[in-house]
Design a protein around this motif. Structure first.
Motif, PDB file in Angstrom:
ATOM      1  N   LEU A 117       6.126  14.002  -0.836  1.00 17.74           N
ATOM      2  CA  LEU A 117       4.728  13.899  -1.267  1.00 17.74           C
ATOM      3  C   LEU A 117       4.413  12.492  -1.758  1.00 17.74           C
ATOM      4  O   LEU A 117       3.357  11.928  -1.430  1.00 17.74           O
ATOM      5  N   THR A 118       5.330  11.938  -2.546  1.00 15.55           N
ATOM      6  CA  THR A 118       5.151  10.562  -3.024  1.00 15.55           C
ATOM      7  C   THR A 118       5.128   9.602  -1.835  1.00 15.55           C
ATOM      8  O   THR A 118       4.305   8.678  -1.782  1.00 15.55           O
ATOM      9  N   ARG A 119       6.012   9.831  -0.885  1.00 20.23           N
ATOM     10  CA  ARG A 119       6.071   8.987   0.308  1.00 20.23           C
ATOM     11  C   ARG A 119       4.744   9.031   1.073  1.00 20.23           C
ATOM     12  O   ARG A 119       4.218   7.988   1.492  1.00 20.23           O
ATOM     13  N   PHE A 120       4.201  10.233   1.247  1.00 20.15           N
ATOM     14  CA  PHE A 120       2.946  10.380   1.979  1.00 20.15           C
ATOM     15  C   PHE A 120       1.834   9.576   1.316  1.00 20.15           C
ATOM     16  O   PHE A 120       1.090   8.834   1.982  1.00 20.15           O
ATOM     17  N   VAL A 121       1.709   9.704   0.008  1.00 17.63           N
ATOM     18  CA  VAL A 121       0.629   9.016  -0.704  1.00 17.63           C
ATOM     19  C   VAL A 121       0.835   7.509  -0.673  1.00 17.63           C
ATOM     20  O   VAL A 121      -0.110   6.735  -0.469  1.00 17.63           O
ATOM     21  N   LEU A 122       2.074   7.064  -0.854  1.00 16.64           N
ATOM     22  CA  LEU A 122       2.364   5.628  -0.844  1.00 16.64           C
ATOM     23  C   LEU A 122       2.055   5.010   0.512  1.00 16.64           C
ATOM     24  O   LEU A 122       1.355   3.985   0.598  1.00 16.64           O
ATOM     25  N   LEU A 123       2.554   5.608   1.579  1.00 10.97           N
ATOM     26  CA  LEU A 123       2.325   5.041   2.912  1.00 10.97           C
ATOM     27  C   LEU A 123       0.854   5.102   3.289  1.00 10.97           C
ATOM     28  O   LEU A 123       0.319   4.178   3.928  1.00 10.97           O
ATOM     29  N   ARG A 124       0.180   6.159   2.885  1.00  7.76           N
ATOM     30  CA  ARG A 124      -1.256   6.252   3.149  1.00  7.76           C
ATOM     31  C   ARG A 124      -2.001   5.138   2.433  1.00  7.76           C
ATOM     32  O   ARG A 124      -2.928   4.525   2.989  1.00  7.76           O
ATOM     33  N   SER A 125      -1.603   4.839   1.205  1.00 10.87           N
ATOM     34  CA  SER A 125      -2.249   3.758   0.449  1.00 10.87           C
ATOM     35  C   SER A 125      -2.008   2.406   1.103  1.00 10.87           C
ATOM     36  O   SER A 125      -2.928   1.576   1.199  1.00 10.87           O
ATOM     37  N   LEU A 126      -0.781   2.172   1.543  1.00  7.15           N
ATOM     38  CA  LEU A 126      -0.477   0.899   2.200  1.00  7.15           C
ATOM     39  C   LEU A 126      -1.320   0.715   3.461  1.00  7.15           C
ATOM     40  O   LEU A 126      -1.881  -0.365   3.702  1.00  7.15           O
ATOM     41  N   GLN A 127      -1.419   1.761   4.254  1.00 10.99           N
ATOM     42  CA  GLN A 127      -2.210   1.670   5.482  1.00 10.99           C
ATOM     43  C   GLN A 127      -3.680   1.456   5.183  1.00 10.99           C
ATOM     44  O   GLN A 127      -4.357   0.672   5.861  1.00 10.99           O
ATOM     45  N   ALA A 128      -4.180   2.128   4.143  1.00 11.92           N
ATOM     46  CA  ALA A 128      -5.587   1.973   3.766  1.00 11.92           C
ATOM     47  C   ALA A 128      -5.887   0.556   3.295  1.00 11.92           C
ATOM     48  O   ALA A 128      -7.010   0.064   3.453  1.00 11.92           O
ATOM     49  N   GLN A 129      -4.876  -0.109   2.731  1.00 13.43           N
ATOM     50  CA  GLN A 129      -5.070  -1.467   2.233  1.00 13.43           C
ATOM     51  C   GLN A 129      -4.770  -2.527   3.284  1.00 13.43           C
ATOM     52  O   GLN A 129      -4.795  -3.719   2.979  1.00 13.43           O
ATOM     53  N   GLY A 130      -4.491  -2.091   4.497  1.00 12.25           N
ATOM     54  CA  GLY A 130      -4.283  -3.034   5.584  1.00 12.25           C
ATOM     55  C   GLY A 130      -2.897  -3.614   5.680  1.00 12.25           C
ATOM     56  O   GLY A 130      -2.664  -4.564   6.448  1.00 12.25           O
ATOM     57  N   VAL A 131      -1.940  -3.062   4.945  1.00 12.89           N
ATOM     58  CA  VAL A 131      -0.558  -3.526   5.057  1.00 12.89           C
ATOM     59  C   VAL A 131      -0.008  -3.110   6.418  1.00 12.89           C
ATOM     60  O   VAL A 131      -0.149  -1.957   6.829  1.00 12.89           O
TER      61      VAL A 131
END
Length: 648
Positions: free
Chosen positions: A550-564
């Motif tokens: 769950l933590t992984r999902f939220v972290l990777l989603r945040s990175l993608q949303a920020q253009g990383v």
């Protein structure tokens, strides 16, 4: 007196305070669904901690109601009368340590989430994690049979001597599946009125438990399905209309949670979510019902719990992960010692155990599930030692505190000018500030125990000789490891730790080498600074594979949303002053990633220097724990520190 510690009426029950233990699945049961070793002690510990209400974890009403079976331990079963005596033992054991606490049992059927052919309201929309799952639409006879099993389960709860029954109508399980347009598209009465099933269930349950027991339903106030691209779930606006109908049917309280298994990152929200993540929804439900509302979700400190009650977000605070971390949360708060609460850090280590199908454990509370075994017993005077602990990180502090409380003479040495070890940098990225609470807690407990702490002190052979310890505990952590890449020691290459601690200057275009947790977190940190371009590269096919899903999902989603830009399957050819030359290991195509700064986050290796230097310099044992033994997790460091602290 804080309002948290004023009584409240919950149906026929008077609760002595407004703090409750939320139902948390432990897998401490036996494989066949009875109470397992240590499970009674687990609940007794939470009762001794001072909450006014406890909800025993989910009990499944029949064999098809169950979620997957654990690889170790098991989930609780209430599908026949043989479980009455078992549960009665638990209720009596809780009463033996706390006569005031009221206790409920949660009963449930998971519907589409589990193994085998699943019983569901409508044979549509299988779980996102298993789109090929076989679903069986329930007939009217099936519905009646399941409802009868619920009612019989509630009657068993009553016969076992409990004070309340909680119907699990949340997290996307069967009751919620009837309530949701996403999972209930029936054309009969149960589809025309999606509340018909839960209302009938409430009415029939009330008939068997009578007015002497409280009846509670846990609900998901919002399914949050739109966050995974599904638009036909229900929202808080829908639940504001549904909740009064449910209450009018016979509920004494509503326990407000959120989400479904498909959006479970909301249900057990990691640190990226704000404290009290569901409290606004509890407040919205409280405004439309006339029974107590229980609120849950990321409530991990005493002052915040008090704030939620004082500002009328809810009537009763339910503590789940917070009471895994510290069962004495309530008692410490009532005694005016909120600073002594071992706060949950929202790492979701406990939730990871559910995915692993093993018994629950907590990163910061090594005594969880072994409360009797981990009682701190003083060492007899003649066997007390002088102990030298090297390293003031989580493992070293845990060991030092336990050793001192048991009567040993403990001296802890830390090279830096503050305690915390790698937590000092780990608490910097977004969503990780709760780690500061852990540093503060462990530091205070060492001070209270009487540990002799030396900061800004590098341990060498002369210091060891002057201290002359009987025993040494090495908890000096690890050192960053750099792979053999041409240019890896260039002036534009820095470590992730130095970036997080503000010791390195970072340009506007950044390439991160290493895509496990630290690499992704340093990228998240830099993305918050609005860098022009951030690339995270790794050799593996996936990013952040070693953290809880769950933590992984939220972290990777945040990175993608920020253009990383996440770049797996990369081989590093060389680093230059302008960036990194790479090769895609799948296509064998070469590429150049332009970057001003290259951040190395490729893991670490044990601090071998201190190990070599300490060998043969103690009168008795030399113990090595945490990352100093092998770089791993906070949980490993704290648990090994606790174990050594009881072993010496």
């Amino acid at each position: 007196m804080s309002k948290v510690f004023t009584p409240i009426q919950l149906g026929p029950l008077t609760l002595v305070n407004r703090l409750a233990y939320a139902p948390m699945d432990t897998h401490f049961g036996t494989a066949d669904g009875y109470l397992g070793p240590g499970q009674i002690e687990y609940y007794q510990e939470r009762a001794k901690g001072g909450v006014g209400f406890i909800t025993v974890e989910v009990n499944f009403i029949n064999d098809r109601a169950k979620v997957w079976q654990a690889h170790e331990g098991g989930v609780l079963d209430i599908g026949d009368d043989s479980h009455i005596e078992d549960l009665a033992r638990l209720r009596d054991a809780i009463a033996a340590v706390n006569q005031d606490v009221k206790v409920a049992v949660q009963i449930s059927h998971v519907g589409k989430y589990g193994a085998g052919i699943r019983q569901v309201p409508s044979a549509i929309n299988p779980p996102l994690y298993d789109p090929g799952m076989l679903l069986e639409e329930m007939s009217i006879a099936d519905i009646e049979a399941v409802m009868d099993d619920y009612v019989k389960a509630a009657e068993r709860v009553k016969k076992a001597g409990f004070d309340a029954v909680t119907l699990h109508g949340a997290h996307g399980l069967l009751i919620q599946q009837f309530m949701s347009p996403y999972t209930n598209q029936r054309t009969d009465a149960y589809g025309q009125d999606r509340l018909l099933f839960p209302k009938q269930l409430i009415e029939r349950t009330r008939q068997v438990i009578s007015k002497d027991m409280a009846l509670i339903m846990r609900i998901s106030a919002d399914e949050f399905l739109e966050e995974v691209g599904i638009t036909d779930g229900y929202t808080i606006e829908d639940m504001k209309k549904m909740a009064p109908e449910l209450v009018a049917t016979g509920l004494d309280a509503i326990d407000v949670s959120a989400a479904t298994v498909d959006t479970f990152f909301w249900t057990t929200s990691p640190g990226y979510f704000k404290k009290g993540a569901f409290m606004h929804m509890a407040k919205a439900i409280k405004a439309v019902v006339d029974v107590p509302v229980m609120g849950v979700g990321r409530i991990n400190t005493g002052p915040f719990a008090e704030k939620m009650i004082n500002e009328k977000f809810c009537d009763i605070i339910c503590l789940g992960r917070a009471l895994l971390a510290d069962p004495y949360f309530a008692g410490k708060l009532e005694q005016g010692r909120p600073q002594d609460i071992r706060c949950c850090i929202a790492c979701n280590t406990c939730i990871a155990t559910a995915f692993q199908k093993i018994k629950v454990y907590c990163a910061v509370n090594p005594a969880l599930g072994r409360e009797g075994e981990y009682t701190l017993r003083p060492k007899v005077q003649s066997r007390r030692k002088k102990v030298m602990v090297v390293g003031g990180g989580p493992g070293g502090m845990e060991a030092a505190t336990a050793l001192c409380l048991r009567g040993h003479e403990v001296h802890l040495f830390e090279q830096q000018d503050e305690l915390g070890g790698q937590l000092r940098s780990a608490c910097i990225p977004p969503g990780k500030k709760e780690l500061r609470l852990l540093i503060g807690y462990q530091s205070r407990q060492m001070e209270k125990a009487g540990v002799d702490v030396h900061l800004k002190t590098e341990v060498d052979a002369n210091l060891i000789a002057s201290v002359a310890p009987d025993v040494m505990v090495l908890a000096a952590g690890s050192v960053p490891w750099r792979p053999a890449i041409e240019g890896i020691h260039g002036p534009n290459v820095v470590t992730a730790e130095d970036v997080l601690l503000g010791k390195a200057t970072v340009g506007d275009r950044v390439a991160v080498i290493g895509g496990e947790l630290v690499g992704c977190e340093v990228a998240h940190y830099l993305a918050e600074q609005k860098k022009a371009a951030i690339y995270v590269m790794r050799r593996h096919e996936q990013m952040a594979t070693k953290i809880e899903p769950l933590t992984r999902f939220v972290l990777l989603r945040s990175l993608q949303a920020q253009g990383v830009q996440l770049m797996p399957c990369v081989a590093y050819d060389k680093i230059t002053e302008n960036g990194v030359h790479i090769t895609d290991t799948k296509t064998c195509k070469e590429a150049f990633v332009e970057a001003d700064t290259i951040v190395v986050a490729t893991g670490s290796v044990p601090n071998a220097k201190i190990i070599e230097m300490a060998q043969g310099k103690t009168k008795e044992q030399l113990y090595i724990i945490g990352d100093n033994l092998e770089p791993r997790t906070i949980k490993a460091a704290i648990h090994e520190g606790a174990h050594v602290g009881r072993q010496i």
